[in-house]
Design a protein around this motif. Structure first.
Motif, short mmCIF file in Angstrom:
data_model
loop_
_atom_site.label_atom_id
_atom_site.label_comp_id
_atom_site.label_asym_id
_atom_site.label_seq_id
_atom_site.Cartn_x
_atom_site.Cartn_y
_atom_site.Cartn_z
N ALA A 164 -17.74 0.81 -14.69
CA ALA A 164 -18.72 0.69 -15.77
C ALA A 164 -19.96 -0.09 -15.36
CB ALA A 164 -18.06 0.01 -16.97
N ASP A 165 -20.05 -0.45 -14.06
CA ASP A 165 -21.19 -1.22 -13.55
C ASP A 165 -21.38 -2.51 -14.34
OD1 ASP A 165 -23.30 -1.80 -11.85
OD2 ASP A 165 -24.78 -0.77 -13.10
N LEU A 166 -20.30 -3.28 -14.44
CA LEU A 166 -20.31 -4.53 -15.18
C LEU A 166 -20.16 -5.71 -14.23
CD1 LEU A 166 -17.86 -3.58 -18.10
CD2 LEU A 166 -20.38 -3.50 -18.12
N LEU A 167 -20.79 -6.81 -14.57
CA LEU A 167 -20.64 -8.05 -13.81
C LEU A 167 -19.42 -8.80 -14.34
CD1 LEU A 167 -21.73 -10.22 -11.82
CD2 LEU A 167 -23.06 -11.14 -13.74
N LEU A 168 -18.54 -9.23 -13.46
CA LEU A 168 -17.36 -9.99 -13.86
C LEU A 168 -17.74 -11.45 -14.10
CD1 LEU A 168 -15.08 -8.37 -11.21
CD2 LEU A 168 -14.49 -8.40 -13.64
N VAL A 176 -25.51 -12.96 -23.52
CA VAL A 176 -24.83 -12.16 -22.50
C VAL A 176 -24.18 -10.96 -23.19
CG1 VAL A 176 -23.12 -12.16 -20.65
CG2 VAL A 176 -24.41 -14.25 -21.17
N LEU A 177 -24.35 -9.79 -22.63
CA LEU A 177 -23.82 -8.58 -23.25
C LEU A 177 -22.37 -8.38 -22.82
CD1 LEU A 177 -26.91 -6.24 -22.73
CD2 LEU A 177 -26.41 -7.78 -24.64
N THR A 178 -21.44 -8.94 -23.59
CA THR A 178 -20.02 -8.87 -23.24
C THR A 178 -19.48 -7.49 -23.61
OG1 THR A 178 -19.54 -9.95 -25.35
CG2 THR A 178 -19.57 -11.33 -23.39
N THR A 179 -19.73 -6.53 -22.74
CA THR A 179 -19.34 -5.14 -22.99
C THR A 179 -17.83 -4.98 -23.05
OG1 THR A 179 -21.33 -4.45 -21.80
CG2 THR A 179 -19.64 -2.77 -22.17
N VAL A 180 -17.11 -5.70 -22.17
CA VAL A 180 -15.65 -5.64 -22.14
C VAL A 180 -15.12 -7.07 -22.06
CG1 VAL A 180 -13.61 -4.83 -20.90
CG2 VAL A 180 -15.66 -3.40 -20.99
N THR A 181 -14.06 -7.36 -22.81
CA THR A 181 -13.41 -8.67 -22.72
C THR A 181 -11.92 -8.47 -22.44
OG1 THR A 181 -13.00 -8.77 -25.11
CG2 THR A 181 -15.03 -9.77 -24.29
N ARG A 182 -11.37 -9.32 -21.60
CA ARG A 182 -9.95 -9.27 -21.27
C ARG A 182 -9.36 -10.67 -21.43
NH1 ARG A 182 -8.12 -5.31 -17.83
NH2 ARG A 182 -6.09 -6.28 -18.27
N ARG A 190 -27.31 -9.60 -19.14
CA ARG A 190 -26.47 -8.79 -18.26
C ARG A 190 -25.30 -8.19 -19.03
NH1 ARG A 190 -26.85 -10.14 -12.79
NH2 ARG A 190 -25.50 -8.30 -12.47
N ARG A 191 -24.88 -7.00 -18.62
CA ARG A 191 -23.67 -6.38 -19.15
C ARG A 191 -22.49 -6.86 -18.32
NH1 ARG A 191 -23.30 -1.45 -17.99
NH2 ARG A 191 -22.09 -0.69 -19.78
N VAL A 192 -21.53 -7.47 -18.99
CA VAL A 192 -20.46 -8.12 -18.24
C VAL A 192 -19.08 -7.69 -18.73
CG1 VAL A 192 -21.94 -10.15 -17.90
CG2 VAL A 192 -20.21 -10.17 -19.72
N LEU A 193 -18.11 -7.90 -17.84
CA LEU A 193 -16.70 -7.86 -18.19
C LEU A 193 -16.23 -9.31 -18.10
CD1 LEU A 193 -13.93 -5.51 -16.72
CD2 LEU A 193 -13.51 -7.88 -17.39
N ALA A 194 -15.98 -9.90 -19.26
CA ALA A 194 -15.56 -11.30 -19.31
C ALA A 194 -14.04 -11.37 -19.39
CB ALA A 194 -16.18 -11.99 -20.52
N TYR A 195 -13.43 -12.19 -18.55
CA TYR A 195 -11.97 -12.34 -18.56
C TYR A 195 -11.61 -13.81 -18.51
CZ TYR A 195 -12.36 -12.92 -13.44
OH TYR A 195 -12.70 -13.35 -12.18
N ALA A 196 -10.53 -14.17 -19.21
CA ALA A 196 -10.15 -15.58 -19.27
C ALA A 196 -8.68 -15.72 -19.64
CB ALA A 196 -11.01 -16.32 -20.31
N GLY A 197 -8.02 -16.66 -18.97
CA GLY A 197 -6.66 -17.05 -19.30
C GLY A 197 -6.64 -18.52 -19.65
N ILE A 198 -7.17 -18.84 -20.84
CA ILE A 198 -7.29 -20.23 -21.30
C ILE A 198 -6.69 -20.32 -22.69
CG2 ILE A 198 -9.32 -20.74 -19.88
CD1 ILE A 198 -11.08 -20.20 -22.29
N GLY A 199 -6.73 -21.52 -23.29
CA GLY A 199 -6.11 -21.71 -24.58
C GLY A 199 -6.65 -20.80 -25.66
N ALA A 258 -6.75 -6.09 -9.29
CA ALA A 258 -7.29 -4.79 -8.90
C ALA A 258 -7.82 -4.02 -10.11
CB ALA A 258 -6.20 -3.97 -8.20
N GLU A 259 -7.11 -4.12 -11.22
CA GLU A 259 -7.54 -3.42 -12.43
C GLU A 259 -8.88 -3.95 -12.94
OE1 GLU A 259 -5.96 -2.69 -17.03
OE2 GLU A 259 -4.63 -3.58 -15.53
N LEU A 260 -9.05 -5.27 -12.90
CA LEU A 260 -10.33 -5.86 -13.32
C LEU A 260 -11.46 -5.40 -12.41
CD1 LEU A 260 -9.15 -9.51 -14.10
CD2 LEU A 260 -10.09 -7.89 -15.77
#
Length: 336
Positions: free
Chosen positions: A281-285, A252-258, A229-238, A272-274
């Motif tokens: 971009a039709d990405l899975l969060l 996993v196709l990490t097209t965008v990372t935040r 899957r094409r994904v937008l991966a986001y994380a607030g970890i160490g 809202a921005e995420l």
């Protein structure tokens, strides 16, 4: 805040050198605290800490220990500081009624595995845990805190970054010089693979303590849903990059990372921005369990969670390390 990049460079930079005198002072103060005798609480205490600041895998390690102890017919209770929550405690975490805003994100994950108390005053929290019927207390972090006498201390290190440049805060990520910390622990757990972790493992062998090995294993069912899957991966970890690398390794196709700071509280505008970025971009969060715990505390966060896949992970120990760990815990239970 995010840890400075120069912390994780093996050769200290100019900034690290300039800060090293302050780091030596901070490390010395912490070492003095480590030498202080703690108070016994009447039951064995297993402390899971790390020699550095930042995420290393302590939470999955505590959960793994709790599960193993339950399987052996013990009654472990977890005590944690509750970083990021407003409650000072000591109080027992309700995995259904408490929120990350109240107690922090990690306590909510821990409370799913075993009864968990949040306490800024760790000694009071441990005493309350013992009085609640625990036959063993698991401390999430607190290795450098001298208030409680520990029966068994396990230091956890992320093999991908090790101890960085080997300097103490603020020049590097160490809370105190490494060798004296190892001398006061009984085991060192290296999580994952990487040359930095191997260097720390050699230090552990030199210190004469047990060196355990494990890895963070993602949930197989979630991985199957995410594969390809094409994904937008986001994380607030160490270390968000570790999460993103894991996804790529799993196909996993990490097209965008935040990436966000550890324990980050997402604002409505960030949420809202995420959502907009993923929709355009039709990405899975995709995010982590820790982030999910925080997001569930707000209405906007719950809306983002409904659109996101959450990837759970667990600590998988090497078989020989699992046997050694069980022996160490059995010995700790006999001591007290």
């Amino acid at each position: 805040m995010q840890a400075p990049k120069f912390w994780w460079q093996r050769d200290p930079t100019l900034a690290a050198h300039l800060l090293s005198p302050l780091g030596a002072l901070v490390g010395g103060v912490t070492l003095a605290r480590l030498r202080t005798a703690g108070t016994a609480i009447g039951v064995p205490v297993i402390c899971v800490g790390n020699p550095t600041v930042g995420g290393a895998g302590k939470t999955p390690t505590v959960i793994q220990l709790a599960r193993r102890l339950f399987a052996q017919k013990h009654t472990p209770v977890i005590v944690t500081r509750g970083y990021g929550g407003r409650e000072r405690g000591p109080l027992r975490v309700d995995p259904r009624g408490s929120t990350a805003a109240d107690v922090g994100d990690e306590p909510l994950l821990l409370a799913r595995a075993a009864p968990t108390y949040v306490a800024r005053d760790r000694l009071l929290g441990a005493q309350m845990a013992a009085q609640s019927g625990a036959d063993i207390v698991l401390m999430d972090d607190g290795f450098q805190n001298p208030a409680i006498a520990k029966t068994l201390s396990i230091l956890v290190v992320d093999a991908g970054v090790g101890v960085g440049n080997g300097l103490c805060l603020p020049a590097g990520p160490l809370r105190a010089p490494l060798r004296p910390q190892l001398d006061r622990a009984q085991a060192l757990l290296i999580v994952g693979e990487g040359a930095p972790g191997e260097r720390v493992a050699r230090d552990g062998y030199a210190a004469g303590i047990h060196v355990l090995r494990g890895r963070l294993a993602p949930d197989a069912h979630t991985v199957a849903r995410l594969f390809g899957r094409r994904v937008l991966a986001y994380a607030g970890i160490g270390r968000p990059a570790k999460f993103f690398d894991t996804l790529r390794t799993l196909g996993v196709l990490t097209t965008v990372t935040r990436a966000f700071p550890d324990h980050h509280v997402f604002t409505a505008s960030e949420i809202a921005e995420l959502q907009v970025q993923a929709a355009r971009a039709d990405l899975l969060l995709v995010t982590t369990e820790k982030d999910a715990a925080r997001l569930a505390s707000t209405e906007a966060g719950r809306g983002l969670l409904e659109m996101s896949e959450v990837l759970p992970v667990r600590l998988a120990l090497e078989p020989s390390s699992a046997k050694t760990l069980d022996r160490l815990m059995a010995s700790a239970l006999r001591v007290d």
